[in-house]
Design an enzyme around this catalytic site. Structure first.
Site, PDB file in Angstrom:
ATOM      1  N   PRO A 183      44.840  29.973  69.269  1.00  0.00           N
ATOM      2  CA  PRO A 183      44.915  28.716  70.336  1.00  0.00           C
ATOM      3  C   PRO A 183      45.236  27.471  69.854  1.00  0.00           C
ATOM      4  O   PRO A 183      45.253  26.558  70.521  1.00  0.00           O
ATOM      5  CB  PRO A 183      43.528  28.981  71.148  1.00  0.00           C
ATOM      6  CG  PRO A 183      42.716  29.366  69.999  1.00  0.00           C
ATOM      7  CD  PRO A 183      43.587  30.348  69.016  1.00  0.00           C
ATOM      8  N   GLY A 185      43.763  26.179  66.610  1.00  0.00           N
ATOM      9  CA  GLY A 185      42.885  25.380  65.602  1.00  0.00           C
ATOM     10  C   GLY A 185      43.350  24.809  64.589  1.00  0.00           C
ATOM     11  O   GLY A 185      43.300  23.459  64.135  1.00  0.00           O
ATOM     12  N   ASP A 221      57.185  36.108  67.619  1.00  0.00           N
ATOM     13  CA  ASP A 221      56.569  36.631  66.488  1.00  0.00           C
ATOM     14  C   ASP A 221      56.750  36.242  65.253  1.00  0.00           C
ATOM     15  O   ASP A 221      58.230  35.957  64.838  1.00  0.00           O
ATOM     16  CB  ASP A 221      56.812  38.230  66.479  1.00  0.00           C
ATOM     17  CG  ASP A 221      56.355  38.894  65.139  1.00  0.00           C
ATOM     18  OD1 ASP A 221      55.502  38.372  64.258  1.00  0.00           O
ATOM     19  OD2 ASP A 221      56.108  40.309  65.178  1.00  0.00           O
ATOM     20  N   ASP A 239      47.787  32.192  59.595  1.00  0.00           N
ATOM     21  CA  ASP A 239      46.519  32.932  59.857  1.00  0.00           C
ATOM     22  C   ASP A 239      46.817  34.029  61.078  1.00  0.00           C
ATOM     23  O   ASP A 239      45.857  34.248  61.608  1.00  0.00           O
ATOM     24  CB  ASP A 239      45.901  31.842  60.747  1.00  0.00           C
ATOM     25  CG  ASP A 239      44.222  32.197  60.819  1.00  0.00           C
ATOM     26  OD1 ASP A 239      43.727  32.764  59.632  1.00  0.00           O
ATOM     27  OD2 ASP A 239      43.443  31.890  61.623  1.00  0.00           O
ATOM     28  N   LYS A 268      44.388  38.721  55.745  1.00  0.00           N
ATOM     29  CA  LYS A 268      43.332  39.355  56.956  1.00  0.00           C
ATOM     30  C   LYS A 268      42.996  40.702  56.355  1.00  0.00           C
ATOM     31  O   LYS A 268      44.247  41.496  56.268  1.00  0.00           O
ATOM     32  CB  LYS A 268      43.511  39.360  57.954  1.00  0.00           C
ATOM     33  CG  LYS A 268      43.560  37.577  58.552  1.00  0.00           C
ATOM     34  CD  LYS A 268      43.762  37.739  59.939  1.00  0.00           C
ATOM     35  CE  LYS A 268      43.692  36.106  60.564  1.00  0.00           C
ATOM     36  NZ  LYS A 268      42.280  35.618  60.639  1.00  0.00           N
TER      37      LYS A 268
END
Length: 330
Positions: A183, A185, A221, A239, A268
């Protein structure tokens, strides 16, 4: 008279409490262990650590003041990691030069160049310490003063830490890619620094960022966009929630084309940690792979080109530009 010091070959690895199993898998074997500290005589790369003590030594002492004098004779800055003899350790630390061990910091700030040492007590009369460690922060951790109103997510803290670790951050006139931006950050951090941001995600940003004059939103994307359709840029941030090999493939394209100078990307993990892809990131010359204080089940890849110039490359897009949800390519 200074206490005798026994230099230890190898490194001491400070485990992350929630990822001890990951570190043990990386190390394979170790020669000794004291609580969260794993000692290995033959160093090996490890990324799931809070800190690595690079030149460990043991020293015997008879009094609190003697232990403090010993540490001060080596350097100024020392942070304790006490696993036993807590009161005795506190008394030693009180005799060392003061450093803010857990004070939240304002962003941005420059890490002082002086090394940050680490020490602990193995028993009442034995120190284990290292004057140099991989983390510039006391105990390998840092906290930032939190803004609980403006950022659309707490992910902004992770980027702040990454930029401080990197020792550089964007500023006015810099153009950034923020992949997986929603969103917003990370985009929020970048705009506060005065940078211009191409924020890419299938989901929208927070409303105040969608309307920000320094932000161009692209509904897409990010990994299906070609670097040559986006760059050249000053910074690439990611991220994105994805498998590490997919991120690495996208970054390989950017590096091969030379269309960005600086990178901050979250690696991740999906299930077990991807050791192979992590090693590929770490093998890129000039790279650093770390587990940040604000990372979860993920690592962060940092890269800054050693020959980076502040000059804007010819042909780079200049903001402000209209916000759009149209893809940059079809």
């Amino acid at each position: 008279m200074a206490s005798p010091i026994e230099q230890l070959p190898g490194w001491v690895y400070q485990a992350l409490p929630e990822f001890v199993d990951h570190l043990e898998k990386e190390l394979g074997s170790w020669d000794n262990q004291w609580g969260p500290l794993y000692y290995r005589r033959i160093p090996t790369k490890a990324f799931w650590v809070q800190n690595i003590w690079l030149n460990p030594f043991m020293a015997h002492f008879t009094s609190i003041s003697e232990a403090a004098r010993l540490l001060k004779s080596i350097q100024r800055n020392w942070a304790p990691l006490l696993v036993r003899n807590f009161r005795r350790g506190q008394l030693i630390q009180e005799q060392l030069p003061h450093i803010p061990l857990d004070k939240p910091r304002e962003f941005p700030f420059v890490v002082p160049p002086a090394p940050m040492g680490a020490w602990t007590l193995l028993d009442e009369h034995t120190l284990l310490a290292s004057a140099h460690t991989t983390s510039p922060f006391p105990g390998g951790t840092i906290q930032f003063v939190e803004n609980k109103i403006d950022p659309p997510s707490r992910a902004y803290l992770k980027l702040q830490e990454a930029l401080v670790r990197l020792g550089a951050w964007p500023g006015p006139g810099d153009l950034c890619i923020d992949a997986g931006a929603s969103p917003g950050g990370w985009t929020w951090v970048l705009t506060r620094l005065g940078a211009q941001v191409i924020a890419i995600d299938r989901a929208p940003l927070a409303p105040h960022l969608m309307e920000h004059p320094l932000v161009r939103y692209v509904k897409h994307d990010a990994f299906t966009l070609k670097p040559q359709d986006l760059g050249p840029v000053d910074w690439v941030f990611s991220d994105v929630i994805c498998y590490p090999p997919r991120l690495f493939g996208w970054i390989e394209q950017w590096l091969s084309l030379g269309l960005a100078k600086n990178y901050v990307c979250t690696i991740k993990m999906q299930g077990d940690p991807d050791m192979e892809t992590t090693a590929r990131f770490a093998a890129i010359p000039g790279s650093t792979v770390v587990h940040l204080s604000y990372n979860k089940h993920e690592l962060t890849w940092l890269y800054r080109h050693p020959g980076e110039s502040t000059d804007r490359p010819e042909g780079k897009a200049v903001f402000p530009v209209p916000m759009t949800e149209e893809p940059l390519c079809k």
